[in-house]
Design an enzyme around this catalytic site. Structure first.
Site, PDB file in Angstrom:
ATOM      1  N   CYS A 116      -0.569  -6.652  45.575  1.00  0.00           N
ATOM      2  CA  CYS A 116      -1.819  -7.408  45.473  1.00  0.00           C
ATOM      3  C   CYS A 116      -1.807  -8.498  46.542  1.00  0.00           C
ATOM      4  O   CYS A 116      -0.915  -9.334  46.572  1.00  0.00           O
ATOM      5  CB  CYS A 116      -1.924  -8.025  44.084  1.00  0.00           C
ATOM      6  SG  CYS A 116      -3.199  -9.286  43.962  1.00  0.00           S
ATOM      7  N   TYR A 164     -11.027  -2.870  42.807  1.00  0.00           N
ATOM      8  CA  TYR A 164      -9.876  -2.054  42.399  1.00  0.00           C
ATOM      9  C   TYR A 164      -9.972  -0.621  42.905  1.00  0.00           C
ATOM     10  O   TYR A 164      -8.954   0.073  42.998  1.00  0.00           O
ATOM     11  CB  TYR A 164      -9.749  -2.063  40.866  1.00  0.00           C
ATOM     12  CG  TYR A 164      -9.102  -3.320  40.325  1.00  0.00           C
ATOM     13  CD1 TYR A 164      -9.193  -4.519  41.013  1.00  0.00           C
ATOM     14  CD2 TYR A 164      -8.398  -3.308  39.130  1.00  0.00           C
ATOM     15  CE1 TYR A 164      -8.600  -5.664  40.524  1.00  0.00           C
ATOM     16  CE2 TYR A 164      -7.802  -4.446  38.632  1.00  0.00           C
ATOM     17  CZ  TYR A 164      -7.902  -5.622  39.324  1.00  0.00           C
ATOM     18  OH  TYR A 164      -7.318  -6.744  38.842  1.00  0.00           O
ATOM     19  N   GLU A 182       1.148 -14.475  40.347  1.00  0.00           N
ATOM     20  CA  GLU A 182       0.274 -14.839  39.222  1.00  0.00           C
ATOM     21  C   GLU A 182       0.688 -16.214  38.707  1.00  0.00           C
ATOM     22  O   GLU A 182       1.876 -16.513  38.633  1.00  0.00           O
ATOM     23  CB  GLU A 182       0.373 -13.805  38.097  1.00  0.00           C
ATOM     24  CG  GLU A 182      -0.014 -12.385  38.513  1.00  0.00           C
ATOM     25  CD  GLU A 182      -1.460 -12.221  38.924  1.00  0.00           C
ATOM     26  OE1 GLU A 182      -2.311 -13.036  38.500  1.00  0.00           O
ATOM     27  OE2 GLU A 182      -1.747 -11.272  39.688  1.00  0.00           O
ATOM     28  N   CYS A 209      -8.099  -1.572  46.514  1.00  0.00           N
ATOM     29  CA  CYS A 209      -6.714  -2.062  46.629  1.00  0.00           C
ATOM     30  C   CYS A 209      -5.709  -1.177  45.903  1.00  0.00           C
ATOM     31  O   CYS A 209      -4.644  -0.866  46.436  1.00  0.00           O
ATOM     32  CB  CYS A 209      -6.624  -3.507  46.148  1.00  0.00           C
ATOM     33  SG  CYS A 209      -6.669  -3.718  44.360  1.00  0.00           S
ATOM     34  N   GLU A 263      -1.866  -5.059  35.919  1.00  0.00           N
ATOM     35  CA  GLU A 263      -3.146  -5.580  36.376  1.00  0.00           C
ATOM     36  C   GLU A 263      -4.221  -4.492  36.419  1.00  0.00           C
ATOM     37  O   GLU A 263      -5.402  -4.771  36.212  1.00  0.00           O
ATOM     38  CB  GLU A 263      -2.984  -6.227  37.748  1.00  0.00           C
ATOM     39  CG  GLU A 263      -4.172  -7.090  38.113  1.00  0.00           C
ATOM     40  CD  GLU A 263      -4.015  -7.762  39.461  1.00  0.00           C
ATOM     41  OE1 GLU A 263      -3.096  -7.396  40.203  1.00  0.00           O
ATOM     42  OE2 GLU A 263      -4.832  -8.632  39.755  1.00  0.00           O
ATOM     43  N   CYS A 281      -9.092 -11.296  47.284  1.00  0.00           N
ATOM     44  CA  CYS A 281     -10.391 -10.698  46.922  1.00  0.00           C
ATOM     45  C   CYS A 281     -11.070 -11.441  45.780  1.00  0.00           C
ATOM     46  O   CYS A 281     -12.296 -11.372  45.648  1.00  0.00           O
ATOM     47  CB  CYS A 281     -10.192  -9.253  46.512  1.00  0.00           C
ATOM     48  SG  CYS A 281      -8.736  -8.491  47.212  1.00  0.00           S
ATOM     49  N   THR A 340      -4.327 -15.080  40.111  1.00  0.00           N
ATOM     50  CA  THR A 340      -3.759 -14.312  41.214  1.00  0.00           C
ATOM     51  C   THR A 340      -3.777 -15.133  42.502  1.00  0.00           C
ATOM     52  O   THR A 340      -4.843 -15.531  42.967  1.00  0.00           O
ATOM     53  CB  THR A 340      -4.576 -13.020  41.392  1.00  0.00           C
ATOM     54  OG1 THR A 340      -4.496 -12.262  40.191  1.00  0.00           O
ATOM     55  CG2 THR A 340      -4.062 -12.189  42.543  1.00  0.00           C
ATOM     56  N   HIS A 395     -15.308  -7.328  41.042  1.00  0.00           N
ATOM     57  CA  HIS A 395     -13.849  -7.160  41.027  1.00  0.00           C
ATOM     58  C   HIS A 395     -13.463  -5.754  40.555  1.00  0.00           C
ATOM     59  O   HIS A 395     -12.424  -5.231  40.936  1.00  0.00           O
ATOM     60  CB  HIS A 395     -13.191  -8.241  40.164  1.00  0.00           C
ATOM     61  CG  HIS A 395     -11.796  -8.558  40.622  1.00  0.00           C
ATOM     62  ND1 HIS A 395     -11.472  -8.826  41.927  1.00  0.00           N
ATOM     63  CD2 HIS A 395     -10.615  -8.592  39.950  1.00  0.00           C
ATOM     64  CE1 HIS A 395     -10.171  -9.024  42.041  1.00  0.00           C
ATOM     65  NE2 HIS A 395      -9.627  -8.880  40.849  1.00  0.00           N
TER      66      HIS A 395
HETATM   67 FE1  SF4 Z   1      -5.193  -8.206  44.097  1.00  0.00          FE
HETATM   68 FE2  SF4 Z   1      -6.604  -5.958  44.155  1.00  0.00          FE
HETATM   69 FE3  SF4 Z   1      -7.535  -8.117  42.830  1.00  0.00          FE
HETATM   70 FE4  SF4 Z   1      -7.418  -8.042  45.528  1.00  0.00          FE
HETATM   71  S1  SF4 Z   1      -8.688  -6.760  44.176  1.00  0.00           S
HETATM   72  S2  SF4 Z   1      -6.840  -9.741  44.208  1.00  0.00           S
HETATM   73  S3  SF4 Z   1      -5.536  -6.908  45.861  1.00  0.00           S
HETATM   74  S4  SF4 Z   1      -5.698  -6.909  42.359  1.00  0.00           S
HETATM   75 FE    FE Z   2      -7.229  -8.772  40.001  1.00  0.00          FE
END
Ligand code: SF4
Ligand code: FE
Length: 487
Positions: free
Chosen positions: A98, A294, A255, A297, A445, A102, A189, A290
């Protein structure tokens, strides 16, 4: 736009109040426990200059017309939304973790449209304030932590019914020129790697809960802000010299639990304060963005895990076996299904009243619902392909031991010509993602980030248009499309 090195220097200059594994720390940049997560954020800066990432990571600001990093961009089209998903996949490929940046991007796009509509309804002046704040974020290329999740205490009770009213972040006082907030945000995060915090309400508030409907921005080092670093499985392997058993020694996630002990926030940084009717849309839009993220990422990290599994099969001499190939195909199928959802909810994006673009909410929720499951299945298949050594292998650090080292090289040998040390390193990388520090981002996550599975099911149920689908069946069978009772 900053380079990764300039970004790291900018974080070094922050004075944060942080507690890391029992020690108070102000300077975190050089702590081997924290540094990999900082390097992962730095990768989002370097992407804007790298040959592979530049086209995806650079955008043109809708506020100034200047070139900016896409991580500070207010989306202007479905193509922008697709580029974001592709950028996140690319960075998942580069870091296998991660990269944290984002959440602030997703929060900004939600706050931008919500403040516009709130102002229109209530005559407030939040949107211009937010534009001004975000202009500075773009100009200075800052990293922003989007802070949503409150501790929530007794889940059966509303915020004001809690034994401790601070279990939801709230405004405890209004002072001339600003407000004072108290409470905590969990699961933050990349908080220690961020310059700014964008606080949002944790859920839809109701009349009577005005003190909890607060959205505002504050520096991570503001007086009264304290950060408690989260542990991750096998995290202290990163503190061993050279981190041979960390699996991914270069990059990692982060985190944090962040506490606000009566923190003053000036008016120009307050973007919602008591307008309970706009807390729900803010949560919904942020979560939607968000959930789209996902689909990029986690897919990027999945690519690395699939690659490591295929490589391991080759090192073990079984890459030609049909059942091995079939498992790899299944992993790819699952991974690309998530990507398809991320792209689809972006391609079907629409303009908001404020002018930025929002994802298709139904498809974004379907995307995240798949992400709550598929990485776990990919990880199961990776575990299957890796073999039991994944859980039993001696330390890579022992390779230099005159007694143990030769045994490791002799008994962990596979195909002639394959270096057993390579095999051990790939096994550690797989271990990192399925059971180590990397599994926090890739597995835990994937279930809970951007809301747990049930939150998506509620949204899918709301967006499902079952009446419309019943109408289709009715029409086909010669009934009127919309019978009053539906019978
Ligand atoms: Fe982390 Fe993925 Fe959330 Fe970006 S979208 S903060 S990489 S978990
Ligand atoms: Fe996240």
């Amino acid at each position: 736009m900053m380079t990764g090195a300039e970004y790291i220097a900018s974080i070094r200059g922050l004075e944060l109040q942080a507690r890391v594994l029992g020690a108070d720390q102000a300077a975190l940049v050089d702590d081997p426990l924290v540094a990999p997560s900082l390097r992962a954020v730095a990768a989002t800066y370097d992407a804007a200059r790298s040959a592979a990432g530049r086209d995806l990571a650079c955008a043109q600001s809708s506020l100034t017309g200047e070139p900016i990093n896409r991580f500070t961009h207010l989306h202007q089209s479905p193509a922008d939304l697709v580029a974001k998903v592709r950028l996140l996949r690319h960075l998942g490929n580069v870091t296998a973790c991660c990269f944290q940046r984002c959440v602030g991007l997703d929060a900004a796009n939600a706050v931008f449209s919500v403040t516009f509509e709130c102002d229109r309804q209530h005559g407030t002046r939040y949107h211009d304030r937010f534009r001004e704040f975000w202009l500075q974020v773009q100009r200075r290329d800052l990293t922003v932590d989007g802070a949503m999740t409150d501790p929530k205490g007794d889940r059966g009770k509303r915020p004001a019914q809690q034994a401790d009213p601070d279990l939801f972040v709230r405004v405890v006082a209004r002072r001339p020129g600003g407000v004072v907030i108290r409470g905590a945000k969990l699961h933050q995060t990349g908080m220690l790697n961020a310059h700014e915090i964008l606080v949002m309400p944790t859920m839809a508030m109701r009349p009577g809960e005005e003190q909890y409907a607060i959205c505002c921005a504050l520096p991570t080092g503001a007086a009264g802000v304290r950060h408690l670093y989260g542990r991750q499985a096998s995290d202290t392997r990163k503190r061993e010299a050279g981190a041979p058993d960390a699996g991914n020694a270069t990059f990692g996630g982060q985190e944090v639990m962040t506490v606000f002990d009566d923190v003053f926030v000036p008016d120009e940084r307050v973007f919602l304060c008591g307008e309970v009717d706009w807390s729900g849309p803010l949560v919904e839009r942020f979560a939607g963005y968000h959930r789209q993220s996902y689909g990029g990422c986690k897919v990027g990290v999945g690519d690395v895990l699939i690659g490591a599994s295929a490589w391991l099969a080759r090192l073990n001499g079984v890459d030609g076996a049909s059942h091995v190939r079939d498992k790899l195909v299944e992993m790819v199928h699952l991974n690309e299904t998530m990507f398809s959802c991320g792209v689809a909810c972006s391609a079907f994006g629409h303009a908001t009243a404020a002018g930025n673009y929002e994802i298709d909410l139904l498809l974004a929720n379907v995307c995240k619902q798949n992400v709550t499951r598929f990485p776990h299945e990919i990880a199961r298949l990776a575990t299957d392909l890796a073999g039991g050594l994944l859980g039993t292998m001696p330390a890579l650090g022992d390779l230099g031991d005159p007694v143990v080292g030769p045994y490791l090289r002799k008994y962990l040998a596979t195909v002639p010509g394959v270096d057993p040390v390579d095999r051990m390193k790939v096994l550690r990388l797989v271990e990192n993602l399925v059971a180590g520090a990397g599994a926090v981002g890739y597995l835990i996550e994937s279930v809970h980030g951007a809301g747990p599975p049930q939150a998506q099911r509620i949204m899918i149920g709301r967006q499902a248009d079952l009446e419309g689908k019943i109408g289709l069946a009715r029409t086909l069978l010669g009934h009127s499309p919309a019978g009053a009772s539906g019978r």
